[in-house]
Design a protein around this motif. Structure first.
Motif, short mmCIF file in Angstrom:
data_model
loop_
_atom_site.label_atom_id
_atom_site.label_comp_id
_atom_site.label_asym_id
_atom_site.label_seq_id
_atom_site.Cartn_x
_atom_site.Cartn_y
_atom_site.Cartn_z
N GLU A 174 0.81 -1.22 0.00
CA GLU A 174 0.00 0.00 0.00
C GLU A 174 0.84 1.27 0.00
O GLU A 174 0.43 2.29 -0.53
N GLU A 175 2.04 1.22 0.58
CA GLU A 175 2.82 2.45 0.75
C GLU A 175 4.04 2.55 -0.18
O GLU A 175 4.86 3.46 -0.02
N HIS A 176 4.13 1.68 -1.13
CA HIS A 176 5.21 1.76 -2.10
C HIS A 176 4.99 3.00 -2.98
O HIS A 176 3.85 3.30 -3.37
N PRO A 177 6.04 3.73 -3.32
CA PRO A 177 5.88 4.93 -4.15
C PRO A 177 5.14 4.69 -5.47
O PRO A 177 4.35 5.54 -5.90
N SER A 178 5.34 3.54 -6.09
CA SER A 178 4.64 3.25 -7.35
C SER A 178 3.15 3.05 -7.11
O SER A 178 2.33 3.44 -7.94
N THR A 179 2.79 2.43 -5.99
CA THR A 179 1.38 2.26 -5.65
C THR A 179 0.73 3.62 -5.42
O THR A 179 -0.36 3.90 -5.92
N ILE A 180 1.41 4.47 -4.67
CA ILE A 180 0.88 5.80 -4.38
C ILE A 180 0.77 6.62 -5.66
O ILE A 180 -0.22 7.34 -5.87
N SER A 181 1.73 6.49 -6.54
CA SER A 181 1.68 7.19 -7.83
C SER A 181 0.47 6.74 -8.65
O SER A 181 -0.21 7.56 -9.28
N THR A 182 0.19 5.45 -8.63
CA THR A 182 -0.97 4.94 -9.36
C THR A 182 -2.25 5.45 -8.74
O THR A 182 -3.19 5.81 -9.46
N MET A 183 -2.31 5.52 -7.41
CA MET A 183 -3.48 6.10 -6.75
C MET A 183 -3.69 7.53 -7.22
O MET A 183 -4.80 7.95 -7.52
#
Length: 113
Positions: free
Chosen positions: A34-43
């Motif tokens: 949930e807190e990986h930069p790529s996940t956050i970027s996708t959010m």
């Protein structure tokens, strides 16, 4: 898939872009966390797609989550955090939530009274 979804959004294929972005987000959450930069970027990218579709309530709710994560992980002065604050402020402005809009602008130093 993330890049293709962004390209579709830029071409105006908003429904297809949002559907694909949701799939990317689900995979990144499962694989990267949930807190990986790529996940956050996708959010963040999904919030942009939702905003363009006129789904401003859902976009603003998700943007608040992106902002919270970016503040905590990257810090309040990181360019990505500030960009998210700006996006959320604009979304709130479009929704007529002017008090929160001004609060975010002041907090982010995007607007100085």
């Amino acid at each position: 898939m993330n890049n293709l979804a962004n390209s579709l959004r830029h071409q105006g294929q908003l429904d297809e872009a949002a559907t694909m972005m949701r799939g990317v987000l689900e995979k990144r959450r499962r694989i990267l966390g949930e807190e990986h930069p790529s996940t956050i970027s996708t959010m963040n990218n999904l919030t942009n797609s939702l905003e363009h579709q006129g789904q401003r309530d859902e976009a603003a709710t998700m943007m608040r989550g992106v902002l919270e994560k970016r503040r905590r992980i990257l810090g309040k002065d990181h360019p990505d955090t500030i960009s998210t604050m700006n996006n959320l402020a604009n979304s709130l402005r479009h929704q007529g939530q002017l008090e929160e809009f001004i609060s975010i602008l002041i907090e982010s130093n995007l607007f100085d009274l």
